[in-house]
Design a protein around this motif. Structure first.
Motif: not given
Lengths: 158, 661
Positions: A52-54, A17-18
């Motif tokens: 996640q909120n990107q 995810l990150t």
């Protein structure tokens, strides 16, 4: 040994995810800089659904790449910005928009910031008015009645 | 054995906290001096035991004791020592242990520096502090035990997430927690004041240094996290309005409001009830931040629902303390006496204005962060709230606040003279308008960035002007230096804090409006021009470190002058254990504040995708926050805030006849 395995799976998921971002790739970009600028602008408004909120502009998840290509495809086919957003909402739902549209579902969200400001200002105004009404203007001279009462208090205390 | 000692020490700390949460408050109620005095030594003992516990976990990480689950999951024998140590708090369990360790540290510091506080207040403050401690010891021991062992220890660990193996993230969590947990002191003071039903200007003077210290740490922690995101994540952004970031911004906004309202309380005995509420709010938002980040609720509501033990526990703590303190507040607030009167145009009025806008901004970030979660829980509807929302709401709320900011310190208490202030700020206003026009003229006639530069100029010069007028720099330059030395430190702190806001704004405006970005595929031998720079890709070089391998791309950058070219080496790293790639950016600073930023993307054909950014004045964003923090520290050294300081020396007192205005 399920706990560490779970932790590892979580860590891996997190890593996906990150992970380091490359986001928009050279080969995705449109040759017309004007259209490309519009595509970049729209990309900042769209959520990478699995991240996640990107925004899809920031993410290098495969889905974000697909969405970036989709946005550019629609732009090249002559869609306006609103049409592109409508198209994506129709496919993925409101969730895809990072700037939620104003409707019954989001009315509180959009109005609360300014409601707090206005209600707060009104509250302060009323409180100040009430207090100065109770005690007169901030530095108003004492009325004869107040003066008499003050003398009375002072003599009693003294 | 050492690990078990650490575990046991934590249990002992819990036991001490239980005693501390009852006996001193009971003593305060009964007027029993011995029971009240117990709070001091117990909070010292509590800190000692938590420190032992923390040291034990650190030891396990340092010696790579993989029989400890926490070490196995987050460490590796080849990891560099600094990341073995920072890995202690680079995971859930360890970071919560750090949380309670800092809480115990603050408790012990209050006990130590608060020796001259009124006895009952000190007892109540330490008692409330212990309630918070008990809740979090239980959380660590029952749901997040960092000392759990394997029956059959594995040979090697799983290593720490590579993104966290970085100096920025080694210091970010401790700074952030010092800020979060620091607000617990303001909370404990507020609860103690409500329990006693008594509050005065002295209360504000005791609370302010703690709030200020917490605020400084939180400011630095947030700035460090932002800078880390900028250089480590590799796409040049520095603030994403991500829920995790918002979770730290919320207590910062409330804490900033608290700092300002406490001034009114201290100087004018006003805004008492509001200040108490803000003290409760700042810590409640810190707890909320801990809940959001630690429960997994942000990743997805479903992740939270499948393993709810931790989340529910923190949610319980959150509701207990927020609910409890607000109930106490509702019951007692009316008994607090109301303070001094003031006209709308006055120093008090300006600080109320500050609080109004900061509160609205806090509400904005709060609802933007939590609304999607609430909506999904209630209706099942899924929406996203991201940067575009905050740009449209938070941004406009900040503008009036920033415009008014330089005016506030010029206004007199009780009733200010706006005409006189306008006269004093006239030159600053003219210069700010000039800055706006010059920017507009030379930067391609864009209106918003020009106005942004004007506002930043207004903030910076306005802060300086206030000091200049106080020391009569222009009207009586002869004695200005002497007056500058005699000025209270808090005045310098205010100036620096406000000046820093201007510096930060200038960086934000320049970076957002004038950054240049190039995304392209480059092969060795290729050149590209960006701004005034010629960026040449020379070759790729393989390299390896203790626990990673990397490919370095070597670039030669010349700035179009006769200066020797600069070598920049961004790289793509792969960490062996987690086989996870990271981007190591190459950043070179030009002209003090502007940066050229190189990041490698994926290989494409026989070339590699490159992102090259020119970021004008970008460093000012963090330099601004640094100046703000320095302002906080300078203010903290103000004589009147030295809580535990002995009686002021006569000489110093005489040198400062006008220290207290």
């Amino acid at each position: 040994m399920t706990l560490p395995r779970l932790a590892a799976a979580l860590a891996l998921g997190l890593a996906l995810l990150t992970g380091p971002a490359a986001a928009v790739q050279p080969d995705e970009m449109l040759s017309d800089p004007k259209l490309e600028a519009r595509a970049r602008g729209l990309s900042g408004e769209l959520r990478c659904l699995v991240c996640q909120n990107q925004s899809i502009d920031d993410s290098d998840a495969p889905l974000a790449k697909d969405l970036r290509l989709l946005v550019r495809d629609r732009i090249e086919k002559g869609d306006s910005d609103t049409q592109v957003l409508d198209y994506l909402v129709a496919r993925y739902g409101e969730f895809v928009l990072l700037r939620p549209r104003f409707n019954a579902q989001t009315a509180i969200l959009w109005t609360l910031p300014f409601a707090v400001l206005i209600l707060g200002a009104a509250g302060i105004f009323v409180a100040l008015r009430r207090r100065s009404a109770r005690t007169g203007a901030v530095e108003a001279p004492l009325t004869a009645e107040e003066k008499a009462r003050l003398d009375e208090i002072l003599t009693r205390e003294g | 054995m050492i690990v078990e000692v650490g575990h046991f020490a934590l249990v002992l700390a819990l036991a001490l906290a239980l005693v501390q949460s009852v006996v001193p408050i009971w003593g305060a109620v009964r007027g029993d001096a011995r029971a009240m005095a117990l709070a001091g030594p117990i909070s010292g003992g509590q800190f000692l035991f938590v420190a032992i516990s923390f040291a034990a976990l650190t030891w396990a990480h340092v010696v790579s004791d993989f029989s400890v689950v926490n070490v196995f999951e987050n460490s590796h024998s080849t990891k560099p020592m600094i990341y073995k140590i920072s890995g202690v708090w680079g995971n859930h369990e360890g970071s919560m242990l750090l949380w309670v360790a800092i809480l115990a540290l603050f408790g012990a510091l209050v006990a130590w520096f608060g020796r001259n506080l009124p006895r009952t207040l000190r007892a109540n403050v330490l008692g409330v502090q212990a309630w918070v401690a008990v809740a979090f010891y239980l959380f660590v021991l029952l749901t997040s035990n960092p000392f759990a062992r394997f029956a059959e220890p594995p040979m090697e660990g799983r290593d720490l997430n590579p993104l966290l193996q970085d100096f920025g993230l080694a210091v970010h969590p401790p700074l952030l927690y010092l800020g979060y947990v620091g607000f617990s002191i303001a909370f404990s003071f507020a609860a103690a004041a409500l329990i006693e039903g008594r509050i005065d200007a002295a209360w504000a003077r005791w609370v302010r240094p703690w709030t200020l210290a917490a605020w400084v740490f939180l400011t630095l922690g947030i700035a460090m996290g932002s800078y880390w995101a900028y250089y480590e994540l590799g796409w040049g952004g520095w603030w994403f309005w991500d829920p995790v970031e918002n979770a730290s911004l919320l207590p910062w906004l409330a804490g900033t409001a608290l700092l300002h309202s406490a001034i009114v309380m201290e100087k004018r005995d006003g805004l008492k009830i509001w200040t108490i509420l803000l003290a409760i709010l700042a810590f409640s938002l810190s707890l909320l931040g801990t809940f959001l980040v630690r429960s997994g609720v942000l990743t997805s509501v479903h992740a939270f629902a499948t393993d709810p033990a931790r989340g529910v526990f923190i949610l319980g703590i959150l509701m207990l303390f927020v609910g409890g303190s607000l109930t106490l507040f509702a019951a007692r607030a009316a008994t607090l006496t109301k303070g001094g009167l003031f006209a709308p145009i006055s120093r008090e009025g300006s600080l109320v204005f500050n609080n109004l806008f900061l509160t609205a901004a806090t509400a904005t970030v709060f609802i933007g962060t939590l609304y999607p979660l609430a909506l999904e829980a209630v209706t099942g509807g899924k929406i996203s709230v991201g940067a575009p929302f905050f740009d449209m709401t938070f941004g406009p709320l900040m503008v009036p606040l920033l415009i008014a900011l330089p005016v506030g310190p010029f206004l007199a208490w009780k009733r200010g003279d706006i005409a006189a202030v306008a006269q004093r700020l006239a030159v600053v206003l003219v210069l700010s308008i000039a800055a706006t026009l010059v920017t507009w003229a030379i930067r391609g006639h864009a209106v918003l960035p020009a106005l942004g530069v004007g506002l930043a100029t207004w903030l910076m010069l306005g802060s300086l002007a206030e000091i200049a007028f106080r020391i009569k720099l222009f009207s009586q330059p002869a004695g200005a230096l002497r007056r500058a030395v005699g000025l209270p430190r808090s005045a310098w702190g205010t100036m620096l804090g406000h000046f820093g806001v201007g510096v930060m704004l200038l960086g934000i405006v320049a970076e957002s409006a004038w950054k240049i970005e190039q995304v392209l595929v480059m092969k060795p031998g290729d050149h590209v021009r960006i701004e005034r720079f010629d960026v040449a890709f020379e070759r790729s070089v393989p390299n390896s470190g203790p626990n990673w391998d990397e490919v370095i791309a070597r670039f030669r950058v010349s700035d179009g002058t006769s200066n020797p070219p600069v070598i920049m080496e961004p790289s793509k790293r792969s960490y062996r254990t987690r086989s996870m790639p990271t981007t190591e950016t190459a950043i070179e600073t030009w002209g003090l504040f502007s940066q050229l930023y190189l990041a490698i993307g994926e290989a494409q054909g026989d070339g590699v995708a490159m992102r090259i950014y020119w970021k004008p004045l970008v460093l000012l964003i963090w330099i601004g926050t640094l100046i703000m923090s320095i302002g906080g520290v300078v203010s903290l050294t103000d004589r009147r805030l030295r809580v535990g300081a002995p009686t002021p020396r006569k000489a110093a007192a005489m040198a400062l006849p006008a220290a207290a205005e």
